[in-house]
Design an enzyme around this catalytic site. Structure first.
Site, PDB file in Angstrom:
ATOM      1  N   THR A 305       0.840  -1.185   0.000  1.00 53.09           N
ATOM      2  CA  THR A 305       0.000   0.000   0.000  1.00 53.09           C
ATOM      3  C   THR A 305       0.883   1.245   0.000  1.00 53.09           C
ATOM      4  OG1 THR A 305      -1.862   1.042   1.105  1.00 53.09           O
ATOM      5  CG2 THR A 305      -0.338  -0.118   2.538  1.00 53.09           C
ATOM      6  N   LYS A 309       3.591   1.424  -3.737  1.00 59.36           N
ATOM      7  CA  LYS A 309       3.035   0.651  -4.850  1.00 59.36           C
ATOM      8  C   LYS A 309       3.881   0.747  -6.129  1.00 59.36           C
ATOM      9  CE  LYS A 309      -1.865   0.308  -3.729  1.00 59.36           C
ATOM     10  NZ  LYS A 309      -3.239   0.559  -4.171  1.00 59.36           N
ATOM     11  N   ASP A 346      -5.943  -4.450  -7.883  1.00 58.02           N
ATOM     12  CA  ASP A 346      -6.931  -3.362  -7.882  1.00 58.02           C
ATOM     13  C   ASP A 346      -7.801  -3.462  -9.131  1.00 58.02           C
ATOM     14  OD1 ASP A 346      -6.228  -2.257  -5.477  1.00 58.02           O
ATOM     15  OD2 ASP A 346      -4.810  -0.813  -6.332  1.00 58.02           O
ATOM     16  N   GLY A 372      -2.693   5.786  -9.242  1.00 59.15           N
ATOM     17  CA  GLY A 372      -2.546   4.332  -9.356  1.00 59.15           C
ATOM     18  C   GLY A 372      -3.882   3.599  -9.465  1.00 59.15           C
ATOM     19  N   TYR A 454     -13.765   3.728   1.001  1.00 57.12           N
ATOM     20  CA  TYR A 454     -14.579   2.863   1.863  1.00 57.12           C
ATOM     21  C   TYR A 454     -14.635   3.337   3.311  1.00 57.12           C
ATOM     22  CZ  TYR A 454     -10.023   0.693   2.749  1.00 57.12           C
ATOM     23  OH  TYR A 454      -8.701   0.470   3.050  1.00 57.12           O
TER      24      TYR A 454
END
Ligand code: NAP
Length: 525
Positions: A305, A309, A346, A372, A454
């Protein structure tokens, strides 16, 4: 001459000692013993931190009653002096007196710091050992260093267990601690772990390296040492009782990672599918540190993360075609030969929730952002035949991405004229308090709105889209799908998607409730 032989008590103790000892504190004796009462059924190994009490001696009668009525409980009495990192301000003599009384009250183990031992006569320590096992302890609150040297100093004092607790300032410090345990635990009964957020590896894996047990807190906020994990999490999230030599280690690596949901979701998946694995939050301040741990622990799989990345790519032996195109990797697998392979899940996190809802071929998709996550969405959806428009705060990256992916970049002013099948928010706008939105209400002309955010679970953008009649796909679905794909890559098994979604939803609700409670608490004050 003082005998170095353990007394009869410690000879039997290891047979009865579980892997997790819960440190019990309290502001008064009643609170401390009430806590012990409520813990005892699930936690038969407790440490009474007498030094947390203003008048520790007053707790001993209550502790005796508790231990008399809970004969299966193994108890440590600790009265750590302030000089050694505890809270007890009395003299060495009064510390030893208290410990002797705790032993008479039924505590089978007594913790004495090396600093205290250096100030005692050998007979004083031996006297303590006549009724209980002695844990000689040493704490380094700054670093992990000179472990062998420290142990040699400690061995001058006969004890039944030698406890060395240090502070991890890098992930590699855990490796140092575990190598030390592996080397010395055949010869001595050791308890070893690293404190601090970065010490989590040693707290979970130390027991398989040779630490007789490890410490846990009663609940968040009741830690007696930095980085202590709750007993509940050690057991149910990390399954510490099952960790053995064959347990595979996985983790999420980033800076920061404290609030990552990945350990909850991945450990739930490993547990549900009976995979002998454990997944940890790895706070890596540098990639060099992380890569050393991948080799030395070894780590079998990583979720990558922020902010690594892209930087991780140069450490990998190979990457799949998605990862190469996107230029960012969120999943690493360590093959049996030690080679590291990179993937980007992803893409699956975006494509899977959408293809469950609509045909993607020729679907008109607007992607907000050109970072990204946006690149993963653009390349993944393009491969499924979708037509893509890209809108980004800064025009340059949007144009570059559009050129590479054969998509179109647009200006915000064009939005009102266009309608889409899907709008995807791949910017962080709306995170945190959830009050901001990357689009105004009249710009949300779409059948589906997919917000990658989220936390919070409902953003302003999602709310506005619902009001305009769009169907909303929450970011948690992306999170679960990308994690599910990682699980599949690492284990070769189908991921327990429903279980992963369930635990992550519950965790997000709990966090939101805790945040609200904290906010309300602040208001009331
Ligand atoms: P990133 O590489 O840093 O890219 C961020 C993008 O957002 C850039 O295009 C940036 O535009 C834009 N942006 C940043 N701040 C902005 C602002 N205040 N107003 C307008 N645009 C802004 O980040 P990323 O990794 O792509 O992640 C993007 C979002 O997706 C994050 O919220 C992340 O949490 C989320 N995400 C979710 C999941 C999931 O599983 N649900 C997975 C990955 C990412 P500029 O080019 O102008 O800087």
């Amino acid at each position: 001459m003082i005998s170095a032989q353990p007394t009869y008590v410690p000879r039997l103790l290891p047979l009865r000692m579980p892997r997790v000892c819960v440190a019990v504190t309290g502001s008064d004796p009643a609170e401390m013993v009430d806590k012990a009462e409520s813990l005892a059924r699930d936690n038969p190994f407790l440490e009474f931190r007498l030094d947390y009490l203003p008048r520790p001696a007053l707790a001993l009668a209550k502790i005796k009653r508790f231990l008399d009525t809970h004969p299966y409980v193994v108890a440590i009495a600790t009265c750590r002096r302030a000089l050694s990192g505890g809270k007890f301000r009395g003299s060495v003599v009064s510390q030893l007196n208290l410990l002797a009384k705790a032993s008479a009250a039924g505590c089978q183990l007594l913790d004495v710091e090396l600093q205290t031992a250096t100030k005692c006569k050998p007979q004083q320590l031996q006297k303590l050992r006549s009724g209980a096992a002695l844990i000689l302890s040493f704490h380094d609150f700054r670093a992990t260093r000179k472990l062998e040297e420290t142990l040699q100093k400690m061995l001058a004092y006969p004890a039944d267990f030698y406890k060395i607790v240090t502070t991890a300032t890098t992930l590699s410090d855990n490796v140092v601690m575990m190598k030390f345990l592996e080397k010395q635990s055949d010869k001595h009964s050791l308890i070893g772990l690293c404190m601090g957020e970065q010490g989590i590896i040693s707290r979970i894996l130390g027991v398989r390296a040779g630490s007789v047990f490890t410490f846990a807190s009663v609940s968040p906020g009741e830690e007696t040492a930095p980085g202590q994990v709750t007993a509940q999490d050690l057991r149910s999230v990390y399954r510490i009782e099952q960790v053995d030599a064959a347990t595979r280690v996985y983790g999420v690596a980033g800076d920061p990672v404290t609030h990552s949901l990945s350990p909850v979701i991945m450990n739930a998946a490993l547990r549900r599918e009976n995979v002998n694995g454990v997944y940890l939050a790895l706070h890596a301040k540098t990639l060099k540190d992380l890569m050393a741990c991948v080799r030395d622990i070894p780590i079998h799989g990583l979720s990558i993360t922020m902010p690594y990345k892209e930087a991780i790519l140069r450490h990998l032996d190979n990457t799949d075609s998605h990862t190469t195109k996107i230029g960012a990797c969120n999943t690493v697998v360590r093959a049996q030969d030690g080679k590291l392979y990179g993937f980007n899940t992803d893409t699956a996190g975006v494509v899977r929730p959408l293809e469950q809802r609509l045909p993607l071929d020729k679907a008109k998709v607007l992607v907000l952002g050109a970072g990204g996550a946006a690149r993963a969405a653009v390349f993944g959806l393009k491969e499924r035949g979708a037509e893509i428009w890209i809108l980004n705060r800064t025009a340059g990256p949007a144009q570059k991405l559009a050129r590479r992916a054969r998509a179109r970049s647009i200006k915000r002013a064009d939005l009102k004229k266009l309608t889409f099948d899907v709008i995807i928010n791949a910017t962080p706008v709306g995170m945190g308090n959830g009050r901001e939105s990357p689009l105004n209400e009249n710009e949300i002309n779409t059948r589906y709105l997919f917000d990658m955010i989220y936390d919070p679970p409902e953003t302003r953008l999602m709310k506005m889209a619902r009001e305009r009649g769009a169907q909303v796909i929450p970011g948690v679905e992306m999170f679960v799908h990308q994690a599910a794909r990682q699980f599949e890559i690492w284990t070769g098994k189908p991921a327990p998607w429903d279980e992963m979604l369930r635990v992550v939803t519950i965790t997000l609700q709990e966090r939101a409730a805790a945040k609200n409670a904290a906010k309300n608490g602040t208001k009331k004050r």
